[in-house]
Design a protein around this motif. Structure first.
Motif, mmCIF file in Angstrom:
data_model
loop_
_atom_site.group_PDB
_atom_site.id
_atom_site.type_symbol
_atom_site.label_atom_id
_atom_site.label_comp_id
_atom_site.label_asym_id
_atom_site.label_seq_id
_atom_site.Cartn_x
_atom_site.Cartn_y
_atom_site.Cartn_z
ATOM 1 N N ASP A 52 0.863 -1.181 0.000
ATOM 2 C CA ASP A 52 0.000 0.000 0.000
ATOM 3 C C ASP A 52 0.896 1.227 0.000
ATOM 4 O O ASP A 52 1.533 1.542 0.989
ATOM 5 N N SER A 53 0.944 1.907 -1.115
ATOM 6 C CA SER A 53 1.867 3.035 -1.219
ATOM 7 C C SER A 53 1.155 4.365 -1.039
ATOM 8 O O SER A 53 1.637 5.399 -1.449
ATOM 9 N N SER A 55 0.876 6.277 1.356
ATOM 10 C CA SER A 55 1.459 7.301 2.225
ATOM 11 C C SER A 55 2.238 8.336 1.433
ATOM 12 O O SER A 55 2.423 9.447 1.867
ATOM 13 N N LEU A 294 3.665 9.071 8.654
ATOM 14 C CA LEU A 294 3.133 7.845 9.267
ATOM 15 C C LEU A 294 2.560 8.131 10.649
ATOM 16 O O LEU A 294 1.554 7.547 11.046
ATOM 17 N N LYS A 298 -1.127 6.611 10.606
ATOM 18 C CA LYS A 298 -1.193 5.207 11.027
ATOM 19 C C LYS A 298 -1.541 5.077 12.508
ATOM 20 O O LYS A 298 -1.303 5.990 13.299
ATOM 21 N N GLU A 302 -0.359 -0.463 14.048
ATOM 22 C CA GLU A 302 0.306 -0.609 12.751
ATOM 23 C C GLU A 302 1.783 -0.245 12.839
ATOM 24 O O GLU A 302 2.628 -0.857 12.207
ATOM 25 N N HIS A 362 8.208 4.588 0.597
ATOM 26 C CA HIS A 362 6.911 3.907 0.637
ATOM 27 C C HIS A 362 6.677 3.061 1.867
ATOM 28 O O HIS A 362 5.672 2.369 1.960
ATOM 29 N N GLN A 364 5.597 1.544 5.371
ATOM 30 C CA GLN A 364 4.321 1.716 6.071
ATOM 31 C C GLN A 364 4.475 1.636 7.588
ATOM 32 O O GLN A 364 3.503 1.810 8.318
#
Lengths: 365, 365
Positions: A52-53, A55, A294, A298, A302, A362, A364
């Motif tokens: 999942d890019s 961000s 992040l 997030k 996570e 990228h 996460q």
């Protein structure tokens, strides 16, 4: 200061697109001598961590055709290098008397971090033609220093964090006095380790240079400078210039030293070392910008650490100063500039560092 | 462990007698080339700091006649060397941005300590034939590390001390977070300083060796090991073996590294370096035994730090385990053994180290 505020627009980078395009899970084609085959193809930067890019905003919707880049399994590369580092770190700090201090050092050092810094160090060493074994002690050293900075940063009188990499912070597990001493021991061991364990194949001139480089990244002109300005800025209005000072020093300097020391130990010439320095400066700041993003996008679960801390403690962050989208654009520009520096190296050799820049952009967690 | 419990009786040392006997304040006789003249005489170890030598029991009531020792003005020597170190330390940590961290580093580093470690380092360098300028960065480094250990040791979660060298401790003056960071910065700077500032006249092999030696004296097999065992032993019964472990690691290792690194940087051969190591081990432990004695025999005002702390906090000390007289006898034996090691060197060159052993044995603060 404000090293990157005026960064030029550079929006044609293949590595800033969604890295899921063009996934290749087939075995790597190799030449007869086992080296990676160079072919005209889409970049195959493939790793599960970037599934999942969202961000970082993709700059391009269509993949670019890039010539002279190898098919490169980044997942495999990262896991192989991290395993090497893990083994070396485990051996570097045996569980000996006095057990409590070694247990505390190992607790944080072997807590399964991403090992970005040591992998950068090894990749940089190999890019300039050195065997990775030359840089293993230096790679361990940068991870020891990074771990020390986390342990001390988490202390009650600093960030007062309870959670790190999904586990209680060092002082929560071992007590404050042991946490401080474990940090001190890791910091000291880092320099000792390079000096005592670097193979005699590396000239001592280069070992001395690497130690000086690493030291300058940690002390009151490096990591510590960033930490003190960060601590002093809490609850105050912070300019973009000040924010960059904090992050360049708190994060980028050690990433820079990881890359530069790898190049020094690997036998790089002056031009190569300085080229690697520029690359590292970009990804160093990039690393922190993504960290800030992040923190607001997030959950704690996570991230494996307390999320939203920066906002709660009124710390300066890029999203706060630029907005989320502005911060994402800035991250994309930094990644692009980092990649531009790599264009001066052999494409096959530079592939890991291309992918590492992409990975940092990228990630996460 | 228990390195010195079985130390042989050696009670004929001239330097263990009252050093006030035979004071010579006349100008030093010199040869035409300016070097010290060697003559048959009583040792002229003269310094105001030892005016009252009651803390260590004199072993002899009559002075010994020693041949082939120089007339040596130790006061002058110590003050000259300390001044050199002071100047170098001042230059090594300029008051630059971020000012708070540099102010905190300078506050403790330039607080006018006795500079025993750097002077030992310079003296050792010169004893093996090196010019003192070669060892100045290393001498500064050992003082930076010593200062770091004091700053962290004084923290509330460690010894919780308010007073150091007659001034508020670092965390009292600057806050805990700054004190921790100032210690980290000094520790890192120590290694950087040796690597970056040692003149190119010294071979990089020797610089690397010195860094490895110093690192091993500080980390979890050195200073930190001593500190953690010390912290963990509070309020518990401690054996003489454990006490020696604490002091060998907490104090003696860094003194040993100061001397050994001086000899390495100064160009000493293997035999010379190891001889200096043995000398240093004795004076290292001696230093701590005297510290323990002073803690129970002197007031806070006299010491410039909180006296009686060890007793109050139920810490293991030599006077507690051996009684004051037993501890004084042990100190005398250690000084004698240290001096025995120096007998293998040229007497004129060894004079400063003779006197330093004596100074450590008889110091009053």
């Amino acid at each position: 200061m404000a090293l990157f505020s005026t960064i030029p627009s550079y929006e044609n980078s293949a590595l800033l697109r969604n890295p899921n395009i063009g996934i290749d899970k087939s075995p790597r084609p190799r030449t007869s001598n086992g080296s990676l085959r160079l072919i005209s193809l889409k970049i195959m930067a493939t790793h599960t961590q970037v599934a999942d890019s969202s961000s970082v905003q993709p700059l391009l919707t269509k993949p670019l055709e890039i010539t002279q880049l190898p098919i490169f399994q980044f997942d495999e590369y990262l896991s192989m290098k991290a395993k090497k580092v893990e083994k070396a770190l485990n051996e570097a700090v045996p569980l000996q008397y006095p057990k409590k201090i070694h247990r505390a050092m190992r607790y944080s050092l072997l807590a399964g971090g991403k090992r970005v810094r040591p992998v950068l160090c090894l990749a940089s060493c190999e890019l300039v033609g050195g065997d990775q074994s030359l840089a293993i002690p230096t790679a361990c050293a940068v991870e020891m220093i990074h771990t020390m900075s986390l342990i001390h940063d988490d202390l009650p009188c600093m960030d007062n964090d309870d959670l790190r990499r999904g586990k209680p912070t060092n002082h929560k597990a071992f007590g404050e006095e042991t946490a401080i001493l474990a940090g001190d021991a890791l910091l000291s061991l880092a320099f000792e380790h390079i000096a005592a364990k670097t193979t005699k194949v590396v000239s001592p001139e280069r070992v001395v240079r690497a130690i000086a480089e690493l030291g300058s990244a940690v002390g009151s002109s490096g990591l510590v400078a960033g930490q003190i300005v960060d601590v002093l800025s809490e609850g105050k209005e912070v300019t973009l210039e000040e924010l960059e000072y904090i992050h360049v020093h708190k994060t980028a300097k050690l990433l820079e030293a990881s890359v530069v020391c790898g190049a020094i130990i690997g036998g790089g010439n002056e031009g190569e070392v300085e080229r690697m320095r520029k690359y590292a400066r970009c990804i160093g700041l990039l690393f922190q910008v993504v960290d800030d993003i992040l923190d607001v996008t997030k959950s704690s679960e996570e991230l494996g650490k307390t999320a939203g801390k920066d906002l709660a403690s009124d710390k300066a962050t890029y999203p706060k100063l630029m907005g989320i989208e502005g911060a994402k654009n800035f991250a994309a520009k930094l990644a692009a500039q980092a990649i531009e520096e790599l264009a001066h190296f052999d494409a096959a050799g530079a592939a890991p560092l291309y992918c590492l820049a992409n990975y940092i952009a990228h990630r996460q967690t």
